[in-house]
Write a protein that holds these residues in place. Structure first.
Motif, PDB file in Angstrom:
ATOM      1  N   ARG A  81      -9.299  -3.228   6.810  1.00 57.15           N
ATOM      2  CA  ARG A  81      -8.485  -4.104   7.672  1.00 57.15           C
ATOM      3  C   ARG A  81      -9.318  -5.240   8.249  1.00 57.15           C
ATOM      4  O   ARG A  81      -8.849  -6.367   8.357  1.00 57.15           O
ATOM      5  N   ILE A  82     -10.553  -4.957   8.600  1.00 53.16           N
ATOM      6  CA  ILE A  82     -11.438  -6.002   9.134  1.00 53.16           C
ATOM      7  C   ILE A  82     -11.643  -7.110   8.101  1.00 53.16           C
ATOM      8  O   ILE A  82     -11.608  -8.294   8.432  1.00 53.16           O
ATOM      9  N   PHE A  83     -11.840  -6.723   6.838  1.00 52.11           N
ATOM     10  CA  PHE A  83     -12.114  -7.707   5.789  1.00 52.11           C
ATOM     11  C   PHE A  83     -10.856  -8.192   5.060  1.00 52.11           C
ATOM     12  O   PHE A  83     -10.944  -8.967   4.121  1.00 52.11           O
ATOM     13  N   GLY A  84      -9.680  -7.731   5.481  1.00 54.75           N
ATOM     14  CA  GLY A  84      -8.425  -8.218   4.903  1.00 54.75           C
ATOM     15  C   GLY A  84      -8.150  -7.735   3.495  1.00 54.75           C
ATOM     16  O   GLY A  84      -7.551  -8.451   2.690  1.00 54.75           O
ATOM     17  N   ILE A  85      -8.599  -6.527   3.189  1.00 60.77           N
ATOM     18  CA  ILE A  85      -8.347  -5.947   1.871  1.00 60.77           C
ATOM     19  C   ILE A  85      -7.668  -4.596   2.037  1.00 60.77           C
ATOM     20  O   ILE A  85      -7.531  -4.095   3.152  1.00 60.77           O
ATOM     21  N   GLY A  86      -7.225  -3.999   0.937  1.00 57.51           N
ATOM     22  CA  GLY A  86      -6.592  -2.691   0.971  1.00 57.51           C
ATOM     23  C   GLY A  86      -6.566  -2.087  -0.414  1.00 57.51           C
ATOM     24  O   GLY A  86      -6.894  -2.741  -1.406  1.00 57.51           O
ATOM     25  N   SER A  87      -6.149  -0.848  -0.497  1.00 55.47           N
ATOM     26  CA  SER A  87      -6.049  -0.135  -1.773  1.00 55.47           C
ATOM     27  C   SER A  87      -4.629   0.378  -1.942  1.00 55.47           C
ATOM     28  O   SER A  87      -3.998   0.803  -0.983  1.00 55.47           O
ATOM     29  N   ASP A  94       1.864   8.323 -16.949  1.00 54.36           N
ATOM     30  CA  ASP A  94       1.092   7.887 -18.104  1.00 54.36           C
ATOM     31  C   ASP A  94       0.019   8.919 -18.425  1.00 54.36           C
ATOM     32  O   ASP A  94      -0.661   9.412 -17.522  1.00 54.36           O
ATOM     33  N   ARG A  95      -0.139   9.245 -19.690  1.00 51.82           N
ATOM     34  CA  ARG A  95      -1.087  10.302 -20.071  1.00 51.82           C
ATOM     35  C   ARG A  95      -2.538   9.864 -19.963  1.00 51.82           C
ATOM     36  O   ARG A  95      -3.395  10.649 -19.591  1.00 51.82           O
ATOM     37  N   THR A  96      -2.842   8.623 -20.325  1.00 53.77           N
ATOM     38  CA  THR A  96      -4.243   8.198 -20.314  1.00 53.77           C
ATOM     39  C   THR A  96      -4.710   7.761 -18.938  1.00 53.77           C
ATOM     40  O   THR A  96      -5.796   8.114 -18.509  1.00 53.77           O
ATOM     41  N   LEU A  97      -3.905   7.012 -18.221  1.00 50.67           N
ATOM     42  CA  LEU A  97      -4.324   6.510 -16.911  1.00 50.67           C
ATOM     43  C   LEU A  97      -3.983   7.480 -15.801  1.00 50.67           C
ATOM     44  O   LEU A  97      -4.744   7.633 -14.847  1.00 50.67           O
ATOM     45  N   GLY A  98      -2.865   8.166 -15.909  1.00 44.38           N
ATOM     46  CA  GLY A  98      -2.464   9.134 -14.887  1.00 44.38           C
ATOM     47  C   GLY A  98      -2.303   8.488 -13.520  1.00 44.38           C
ATOM     48  O   GLY A  98      -1.848   7.366 -13.412  1.00 44.38           O
ATOM     49  N   ASP A  99      -2.705   9.197 -12.476  1.00 42.70           N
ATOM     50  CA  ASP A  99      -2.694   8.632 -11.134  1.00 42.70           C
ATOM     51  C   ASP A  99      -3.920   7.733 -10.992  1.00 42.70           C
ATOM     52  O   ASP A  99      -5.013   8.105 -11.403  1.00 42.70           O
ATOM     53  N   PHE A 100      -3.735   6.562 -10.412  1.00 42.33           N
ATOM     54  CA  PHE A 100      -4.838   5.616 -10.302  1.00 42.33           C
ATOM     55  C   PHE A 100      -4.747   4.859  -8.994  1.00 42.33           C
ATOM     56  O   PHE A 100      -3.734   4.871  -8.312  1.00 42.33           O
ATOM     57  N   THR A 101      -5.854   4.201  -8.633  1.00 36.61           N
ATOM     58  CA  THR A 101      -5.931   3.434  -7.391  1.00 36.61           C
ATOM     59  C   THR A 101      -6.344   2.008  -7.702  1.00 36.61           C
ATOM     60  O   THR A 101      -7.312   1.780  -8.431  1.00 36.61           O
ATOM     61  N   ILE A 102      -5.608   1.077  -7.150  1.00 35.62           N
ATOM     62  CA  ILE A 102      -5.960  -0.338  -7.222  1.00 35.62           C
ATOM     63  C   ILE A 102      -6.802  -0.589  -5.975  1.00 35.62           C
ATOM     64  O   ILE A 102      -6.274  -0.711  -4.882  1.00 35.62           O
ATOM     65  N   GLN A 103      -8.107  -0.643  -6.152  1.00 35.39           N
ATOM     66  CA  GLN A 103      -9.025  -0.578  -5.015  1.00 35.39           C
ATOM     67  C   GLN A 103      -9.429  -1.950  -4.490  1.00 35.39           C
ATOM     68  O   GLN A 103      -9.711  -2.860  -5.276  1.00 35.39           O
ATOM     69  N   ASN A 104      -9.478  -2.053  -3.175  1.00 31.91           N
ATOM     70  CA  ASN A 104     -10.059  -3.191  -2.464  1.00 31.91           C
ATOM     71  C   ASN A 104      -9.560  -4.546  -2.967  1.00 31.91           C
ATOM     72  O   ASN A 104     -10.335  -5.354  -3.467  1.00 31.91           O
ATOM     73  N   ILE A 105      -8.271  -4.806  -2.799  1.00 30.74           N
ATOM     74  CA  ILE A 105      -7.703  -6.081  -3.221  1.00 30.74           C
ATOM     75  C   ILE A 105      -7.210  -6.868  -2.003  1.00 30.74           C
ATOM     76  O   ILE A 105      -6.862  -6.293  -0.984  1.00 30.74           O
ATOM     77  N   LYS A 106      -7.213  -8.184  -2.134  1.00 24.10           N
ATOM     78  CA  LYS A 106      -6.694  -9.054  -1.083  1.00 24.10           C
ATOM     79  C   LYS A 106      -5.172  -9.003  -1.078  1.00 24.10           C
ATOM     80  O   LYS A 106      -4.554  -8.733  -2.106  1.00 24.10           O
ATOM     81  N   ASN A 107      -4.563  -9.293   0.055  1.00 31.22           N
ATOM     82  CA  ASN A 107      -3.099  -9.337   0.197  1.00 31.22           C
ATOM     83  C   ASN A 107      -2.438  -8.072  -0.336  1.00 31.22           C
ATOM     84  O   ASN A 107      -1.438  -8.130  -1.048  1.00 31.22           O
ATOM     85  N   SER A 108      -3.009  -6.943   0.000  1.00 30.68           N
ATOM     86  CA  SER A 108      -2.561  -5.673  -0.576  1.00 30.68           C
ATOM     87  C   SER A 108      -1.110  -5.345  -0.224  1.00 30.68           C
ATOM     88  O   SER A 108      -0.385  -4.790  -1.046  1.00 30.68           O
ATOM     89  N   ARG A 109      -0.659  -5.698   0.955  1.00 30.86           N
ATOM     90  CA  ARG A 109       0.732  -5.405   1.339  1.00 30.86           C
ATOM     91  C   ARG A 109       1.718  -6.207   0.482  1.00 30.86           C
ATOM     92  O   ARG A 109       2.695  -5.669  -0.014  1.00 30.86           O
ATOM     93  N   GLU A 110       1.437  -7.487   0.265  1.00 32.68           N
ATOM     94  CA  GLU A 110       2.314  -8.319  -0.560  1.00 32.68           C
ATOM     95  C   GLU A 110       2.301  -7.855  -2.014  1.00 32.68           C
ATOM     96  O   GLU A 110       3.330  -7.836  -2.684  1.00 32.68           O
ATOM     97  N   VAL A 111       1.118  -7.479  -2.499  1.00 34.90           N
ATOM     98  CA  VAL A 111       1.003  -6.986  -3.877  1.00 34.90           C
ATOM     99  C   VAL A 111       1.796  -5.689  -4.029  1.00 34.90           C
ATOM    100  O   VAL A 111       2.505  -5.501  -5.016  1.00 34.90           O
ATOM    101  N   LYS A 112       1.712  -4.800  -3.046  1.00 35.69           N
ATOM    102  CA  LYS A 112       2.457  -3.542  -3.096  1.00 35.69           C
ATOM    103  C   LYS A 112       3.957  -3.799  -3.149  1.00 35.69           C
ATOM    104  O   LYS A 112       4.673  -3.180  -3.939  1.00 35.69           O
ATOM    105  N   GLU A 113       4.448  -4.701  -2.316  1.00 34.56           N
ATOM    106  CA  GLU A 113       5.882  -5.007  -2.301  1.00 34.56           C
ATOM    107  C   GLU A 113       6.333  -5.628  -3.620  1.00 34.56           C
ATOM    108  O   GLU A 113       7.383  -5.265  -4.163  1.00 34.56           O
ATOM    109  N   THR A 114       5.553  -6.557  -4.153  1.00 37.79           N
ATOM    110  CA  THR A 114       5.882  -7.170  -5.444  1.00 37.79           C
ATOM    111  C   THR A 114       5.879  -6.130  -6.548  1.00 37.79           C
ATOM    112  O   THR A 114       6.791  -6.090  -7.377  1.00 37.79           O
ATOM    113  N   LEU A 115       4.854  -5.288  -6.561  1.00 34.28           N
ATOM    114  CA  LEU A 115       4.760  -4.240  -7.571  1.00 34.28           C
ATOM    115  C   LEU A 115       5.929  -3.264  -7.459  1.00 34.28           C
ATOM    116  O   LEU A 115       6.516  -2.868  -8.470  1.00 34.28           O
TER     117      LEU A 115
END
Length: 146
Positions: A81-87, A94-115
């Motif tokens: 939160r201090i640096f304005g990033i999120g995961s 998906d069999r190969t990727l399974g559960d995954f994390t999109i780590q340390n990205i900017k504008n994480s809230r907007e990206v989550k809503e778009t996704l």
């Protein structure tokens, strides 16, 4: 004249649709804890798939179709939160990727809503429904053990 335009439009529709589906809507490099993009992992998504590209010497590219993602969660630590990033934590079937994390990205809230919007659209277009969408649940059934 109008019929010729309509035929030309229809013949290009598959090509236009493929270009539309492969258009990159968002791309971001994974960042280190302080928000600097000093990693070799890149995330991107189009209208129908999410891609993770990683590696310096050995490149790995993994795709997951958006309709296969079942749940997404935003997580932000105090430092993030201090640096304005999120995961964003994604659960997928998906069999190969399974559960995954999109780590340390900017504008994480907007990206989550778009996704999230793209996932819902992809699930509707591919007619993918979960059990909860169909109204099945634990409370709908009574089990008789006699």
């Amino acid at each position: 004249m109008e019929s010729i335009r309509r035929i030309a439009r229809n013949s290009d529709s598959k090509e236009k649709q493929e270009m539309y589906m492969n258009e990159i809507l968002w791309s971001e490099r994974k960042r280190i804890w302080c928000g600097l993009p000093w990693t070799f992992t890149n995330y991107q998504f189009t209208k129908d798939k999410f891609t993770v590209k990683s590696g310096l010497f050995t490149k790995i590219e993994d795709d997951v179709r958006l309709y296969r993602i079942t749940d997404i969660t935003l997580k932000q630590t105090f430092i993030q939160r201090i640096f304005g990033i999120g995961s964003i934590i994604c659960s997928s079937s998906d069999r190969t990727l399974g559960d995954f994390t999109i780590q340390n990205i900017k504008n994480s809230r907007e990206v989550k809503e778009t996704l999230s919007d793209l996932i819902e659209r992809a699930r509707k277009e591919n007619r993918v429904f979960s059990r909860e969408d169909l109204g099945y649940g634990e409370s709908d059934y009574e089990v008789d053990n006699n």
